[in-house]
Design a protein around this motif. Structure first.
Motif, PDB file in Angstrom:
ATOM      1  N   LEU A 257       0.831  -1.202   0.000  1.00 19.65           N
ATOM      2  CA  LEU A 257       0.000   0.000   0.000  1.00 19.65           C
ATOM      3  C   LEU A 257       0.873   1.262   0.000  1.00 19.65           C
ATOM      4  N   LEU A 258       1.874   1.287   0.852  1.00 21.54           N
ATOM      5  CA  LEU A 258       2.757   2.456   0.917  1.00 21.54           C
ATOM      6  C   LEU A 258       3.608   2.571  -0.337  1.00 21.54           C
ATOM      7  N   LEU A 259       3.981   1.435  -0.936  1.00 21.33           N
ATOM      8  CA  LEU A 259       4.744   1.461  -2.181  1.00 21.33           C
ATOM      9  C   LEU A 259       3.926   2.113  -3.296  1.00 21.33           C
ATOM     10  N   MET A 260       2.653   1.722  -3.397  1.00 20.16           N
ATOM     11  CA  MET A 260       1.778   2.309  -4.413  1.00 20.16           C
ATOM     12  C   MET A 260       1.538   3.792  -4.132  1.00 20.16           C
ATOM     13  N   ASP A 261       1.380   4.144  -2.869  1.00 21.30           N
ATOM     14  CA  ASP A 261       1.115   5.528  -2.505  1.00 21.30           C
ATOM     15  C   ASP A 261       2.294   6.427  -2.858  1.00 21.30           C
ATOM     16  N   ASN A 262       3.512   5.915  -2.710  1.00 23.31           N
ATOM     17  CA  ASN A 262       4.702   6.728  -2.927  1.00 23.31           C
ATOM     18  C   ASN A 262       5.159   6.774  -4.380  1.00 23.31           C
ATOM     19  N   TYR A 263       4.810   5.758  -5.172  1.00 29.23           N
ATOM     20  CA  TYR A 263       5.341   5.692  -6.531  1.00 29.23           C
ATOM     21  C   TYR A 263       4.263   5.786  -7.618  1.00 29.23           C
ATOM     22  N   ALA A 264       3.112   5.162  -7.407  1.00 27.75           N
ATOM     23  CA  ALA A 264       2.110   5.094  -8.478  1.00 27.75           C
ATOM     24  C   ALA A 264       1.577   6.469  -8.844  1.00 27.75           C
ATOM     25  N   ALA A 265       1.499   7.359  -7.871  1.00 28.49           N
ATOM     26  CA  ALA A 265       0.937   8.696  -8.130  1.00 28.49           C
ATOM     27  C   ALA A 265       1.898   9.762  -7.629  1.00 28.49           C
ATOM     28  N   SER A 266       3.133   9.721  -8.123  1.00 33.47           N
ATOM     29  CA  SER A 266       4.127  10.699  -7.674  1.00 33.47           C
ATOM     30  C   SER A 266       4.519  11.597  -8.841  1.00 33.47           C
ATOM     31  N   PHE A 267       5.718  11.399  -9.379  1.00 29.75           N
ATOM     32  CA  PHE A 267       6.174  12.285 -10.451  1.00 29.75           C
ATOM     33  C   PHE A 267       5.402  12.069 -11.748  1.00 29.75           C
ATOM     34  N   SER A 268       4.738  10.918 -11.889  1.00 23.86           N
ATOM     35  CA  SER A 268       3.962  10.671 -13.102  1.00 23.86           C
ATOM     36  C   SER A 268       2.839  11.695 -13.254  1.00 23.86           C
ATOM     37  N   LEU A 269       2.210  12.086 -12.148  1.00 25.50           N
ATOM     38  CA  LEU A 269       1.155  13.096 -12.204  1.00 25.50           C
ATOM     39  C   LEU A 269       1.701  14.431 -12.693  1.00 25.50           C
ATOM     40  N   VAL A 270       2.891  14.767 -12.262  1.00 23.24           N
ATOM     41  CA  VAL A 270       3.500  16.035 -12.658  1.00 23.24           C
ATOM     42  C   VAL A 270       3.768  16.043 -14.160  1.00 23.24           C
ATOM     43  N   ILE A 271       4.283  14.939 -14.673  1.00 25.07           N
ATOM     44  CA  ILE A 271       4.580  14.847 -16.104  1.00 25.07           C
ATOM     45  C   ILE A 271       3.293  14.926 -16.917  1.00 25.07           C
ATOM     46  N   ILE A 272       2.260  14.204 -16.485  1.00 26.83           N
ATOM     47  CA  ILE A 272       0.984  14.217 -17.198  1.00 26.83           C
ATOM     48  C   ILE A 272       0.403  15.624 -17.241  1.00 26.83           C
TER      49      ILE A 272
ATOM     50  N   ILE B  97       9.750  -2.332  -8.846  1.00 32.53           N
ATOM     51  CA  ILE B  97       8.312  -2.445  -9.128  1.00 32.53           C
ATOM     52  C   ILE B  97       7.632  -1.090  -8.947  1.00 32.53           C
ATOM     53  N   GLY B  98       8.045  -0.361  -7.932  1.00 30.88           N
ATOM     54  CA  GLY B  98       7.477   0.963  -7.708  1.00 30.88           C
ATOM     55  C   GLY B  98       7.726   1.891  -8.881  1.00 30.88           C
ATOM     56  N   PHE B  99       8.975   1.910  -9.380  1.00 30.47           N
ATOM     57  CA  PHE B  99       9.272   2.755 -10.542  1.00 30.47           C
ATOM     58  C   PHE B  99       8.522   2.269 -11.782  1.00 30.47           C
ATOM     59  N   ALA B 100       8.338   0.961 -11.897  1.00 33.47           N
ATOM     60  CA  ALA B 100       7.577   0.433 -13.031  1.00 33.47           C
ATOM     61  C   ALA B 100       6.130   0.917 -12.979  1.00 33.47           C
ATOM     62  N   MET B 101       5.549   0.952 -11.790  1.00 31.53           N
ATOM     63  CA  MET B 101       4.189   1.473 -11.656  1.00 31.53           C
ATOM     64  C   MET B 101       4.136   2.945 -12.039  1.00 31.53           C
ATOM     65  N   ALA B 102       5.139   3.708 -11.613  1.00 34.48           N
ATOM     66  CA  ALA B 102       5.158   5.137 -11.938  1.00 34.48           C
ATOM     67  C   ALA B 102       5.294   5.352 -13.444  1.00 34.48           C
ATOM     68  N   LEU B 103       6.162   4.562 -14.084  1.00 33.36           N
ATOM     69  CA  LEU B 103       6.394   4.723 -15.519  1.00 33.36           C
ATOM     70  C   LEU B 103       5.256   4.167 -16.363  1.00 33.36           C
ATOM     71  N   SER B 104       4.483   3.234 -15.819  1.00 34.06           N
ATOM     72  CA  SER B 104       3.416   2.602 -16.602  1.00 34.06           C
ATOM     73  C   SER B 104       2.362   3.600 -17.055  1.00 34.06           C
ATOM     74  N   SER B 105       2.168   4.661 -16.286  1.00 38.65           N
ATOM     75  CA  SER B 105       1.205   5.684 -16.700  1.00 38.65           C
ATOM     76  C   SER B 105       1.835   6.674 -17.674  1.00 38.65           C
ATOM     77  N   VAL B 106       3.102   6.995 -17.466  1.00 42.37           N
ATOM     78  CA  VAL B 106       3.783   7.958 -18.335  1.00 42.37           C
ATOM     79  C   VAL B 106       4.080   7.356 -19.700  1.00 42.37           C
ATOM     80  N   ILE B 107       4.430   6.069 -19.732  1.00 44.92           N
ATOM     81  CA  ILE B 107       4.821   5.425 -20.979  1.00 44.92           C
ATOM     82  C   ILE B 107       3.665   5.353 -21.973  1.00 44.92           C
TER      83      ILE B 107
END
Length: 652
Positions: A454-469, A542-552
């Protein structure tokens, strides 16, 4: 007749009054403006306002943090909020459909869907834990009050004397005094009953993120309850959720006010509030403070999640989404954060006073505040189960308000993308399918290792990817589609152009601030930890993969769109892929005026009913028949005149 009245009540109509018709009958609209405002407030005001902002405020200079916080609100938060609302309202489409504005950038919409999926999965797990604590508070004695439970360890030391409360024996009183003296000598070894209840009973946490262990059945049951509540509130889309938010968006303020009044009347509360607000002006010169302020504004308003675009798409076309919506909702969100800080720190100040320790030793954020520090403070209050019920009920409502919009974002994107009559009529099936899938994907988070994930998703899934989007969205609208075109669209929709301040922010200031947030996020990056646990490298990957999965999604779809576009050269294909789709613009023909009028006439011809087309064909046949008759009569007349000229005596 009775069935019609019942249907009207379901639609939110008052008996005896005519049912209001939707402007967009195919897609539906909000029942009224208040429903949209309350839904947007519920979406923006979430758990982060309670468990993140107060902590950031006291950590970054107390009252001094308010200066960069409100500057970032004015120059980044409100402009981006208005941009997304106007974007969705103009096209009346969700986060996928709006990219008819420039089809090559549709990957931004898919990125928003991926982010909303991640957040929706783990956010509902947090809500289900709040449900669990809410149910466990329905007792005469909160189970995390004392240290005499099977899950407690010898290191446990409560703030309430368990022996004196339970049997009043002299031996236990003496032992409690000794334990208290030992506690004052060495506080670093103390673990509270609420912390042990959280770790060893609620989570039964494992020693590693890879050690899942068994599913925690009570948490799984609460997760099912949480998803059922979300589905039932969205069973009829915005028609049902628009009625629910009258309660879910307003009652948290009632609870906050009750807890605030109770908190400020406690001993030591003023010390907690001073700790929360006392300005440390030297920290204003620290870049980290400005970075935290910008990040908090950006994330708390829900920008780039797709939810704002989706909620605004159900507005009527000429709704004033500038004055009432953008400004009031943004300010309400920030004011709620400040208000929640008083509620949190008044109780924590009381707890610090009771333990005779600095406020900094009891202050926390995130799950540590919601499920450890604050529940422990509540055990010190008279009638503690009542305050616990109110607190966790408030957390549930705050979470649900955001979760409604996350689920509706996904459902609306799917329905708009497919767009068939069947899918629109059976939108409830799509909502149920997404809810069931979200529940299944959330099951791993209910295992013994669930809190790590849960904390991994909270810290990576919606972090810098939101800024890029968000940054790419600004660039697309302002520089690819063209700022002049968009300003004209807003003027056509609202009746007046965007104010000069917003024009400047959209084109220059907000993108610069977003870029600053991205750079700050990268520079300040530290690998995630949970208490003393250090995440292994494979989990960080895995955390970085989640973050990049939205940006990619953005470059992949852009390349796909360019490859499928007509053109002899890459430049021609790129130019075609960036051009607005012919169907871009207002959804209803009555609103397609000005430069959209030619498109409206073509679409109208295509959309005419079959009967009308047949009537046109019949009319054309009649016209052709009349023309043929006229031609034949003309020919006959000319032949007659020719014969008369050649033979003056017809009888001869």
């Amino acid at each position: 007749m009775a069935e019609k009245q019942f249907a009207g009540i379901l639609n939110g109509a008052v008996p005896g009054e005519p049912v209001k018709k939707d402007e967009n009958s195919r897609r539906g609209n909000w029942g009224n403006q208040i429903e949209f405002v309350l839904t947007s407030v519920g979406y923006a005001v979430g758990l982060g306002n309670v468990w993140r902002f107060p902590y950031l405020c006291y950590r970054n200079g107390g009252g001094a943090f308010m200066l960069p916080y409100f500057i970032m609100l004015v120059f980044c938060g409100i402009p981006l909020f208005f941009l997304e609302l106007s974007f969705g309202q103009f096209a009346s489409l969700g986060c996928l459909g709006v990219w008819k504005i420039s089809p090559m950038f549709k990957g931004v919409g898919y990125g928003m869907m991926v982010v909303s999926t991640y957040i929706g999965i783990y956010y509902n797990v947090v809500i289900c834990i709040a449900f669990y604590y809410f149910f466990m508070s329905m007792t005469n004695l909160l189970p995390w009050t004392y240290c005499n439970n099977p899950w407690n360890t010898p290191d446990c030391s409560g703030v309430v004397g368990s022996g004196a409360q339970l049997n009043g024996s002299l031996v236990n009183v003496t032992s409690n005094l000794i334990a208290g003296a030992s506690e004052m000598v060495n506080r670093t070894k103390r673990t509270s009953p609420s912390e042990e209840y959280w770790k060893h009973y609620v989570l039964n946490i494992s020693d590693d993120i890879g050690n899942f262990g068994e599913v925690r059945l009570p948490i799984l049951g609460c997760l099912a309850v949480s998803w059922c509540v979300v589905f039932l509130c969205l069973i009829r889309g915005v028609k049902s959720s628009g009625k629910v938010v009258y309660f879910t968006a307003t009652f948290p303020y009632v609870v906050l006010t009750i807890l605030f009044i109770r908190g400020i009347t406690l001993d030591g509360a003023i010390n907690g509030i001073k700790y929360y607000l006392t300005p440390q002006w030297q920290k204003v010169l620290d870049a980290k403070v400005w970075g935290d302020a910008a990040s908090q504004i950006f994330y708390s308003l829900g920008c780039a999640w797709g939810g704002l675009i989706t909620m605004a798409s159900y507005n009527k076309f000429h709704n004033n989404c500038f004055r009432l919506d953008s400004i009031i909702i943004s300010i309400t969100n920030c004011a709620t954060s400040v208000y929640a800080g008083f509620v949190i720190f008044s109780i924590l100040g009381f707890m610090a006073h009771h333990l005779n320790v600095p406020v900094s030793e009891v202050a926390d954020h995130g799950p540590g505040l919601a499920f450890v520090a604050y529940p422990e403070a509540l055990t010190l209050l008279p009638i503690s189960p009542l305050w616990s019920l109110l607190f966790f009920f408030m957390l549930i409502l705050l979470g649900l308000g955001t979760q409604f919009c996350l689920l509706e974002t996904l459902v609306t994107a799917i329905v708009d993308e497919i767009g068939t009559d069947w899918i629109i009529r059976n939108k409830t099936i799509i909502t149920l399918s997404v809810a069931v899938l979200g529940f299944l994907l959330g099951v791993p988070l209910t295992t013994r290792a669930g809190i790590y994930w849960l904390l991994l998703m909270d810290n990576y899934a919606a972090s810098f990817s939101l800024v890029i989007i968000s940054c790419i969205m600004c660039i697309c609208i302002m520089y690819v589609y063209g700022h002049r075109n968009y300003f004209k669209d807003v003027e056509m929709m609202l009746g007046f152009p965007p104010p000069l301040f917003f024009k400047v922010c959209w084109r220059f200031i907000s993108p610069v601030i977003i870029s600053f947030i991205l750079i700050f996020t990268v520079i300040q990056y530290k690998p995630i930890t949970y208490n003393d646990y250090i995440y292994p490298r494979w989990s960080l990957a895995i955390g970085f993969a989640m973050a990049l999965s939205s940006v990619i999604c953005i470059p992949i779809y852009a390349l796909y769109k360019i490859s499928r576009s007509p053109g002899a050269t890459f430049r021609e294909r790129l130019k075609f892929a960036c051009q607005a789709h012919p169907k871009w613009g207002p959804a209803l023909q009555e609103h397609r005026t000005g430069r959209y009028a030619p498109m409206a006439s073509e679409d109208t011809v295509e959309a005419r009913p079959l009967k009308e087309k047949e009537e046109q064909k019949e009319e054309q046949k009649e016209v052709e028949k009349e023309r043929k008759e006229e031609i034949s009569l003309t020919i006959q007349g000319s032949n007659g005149s020719t014969n008369t000229h050649n033979n003056p005596n017809p009888s001869a």
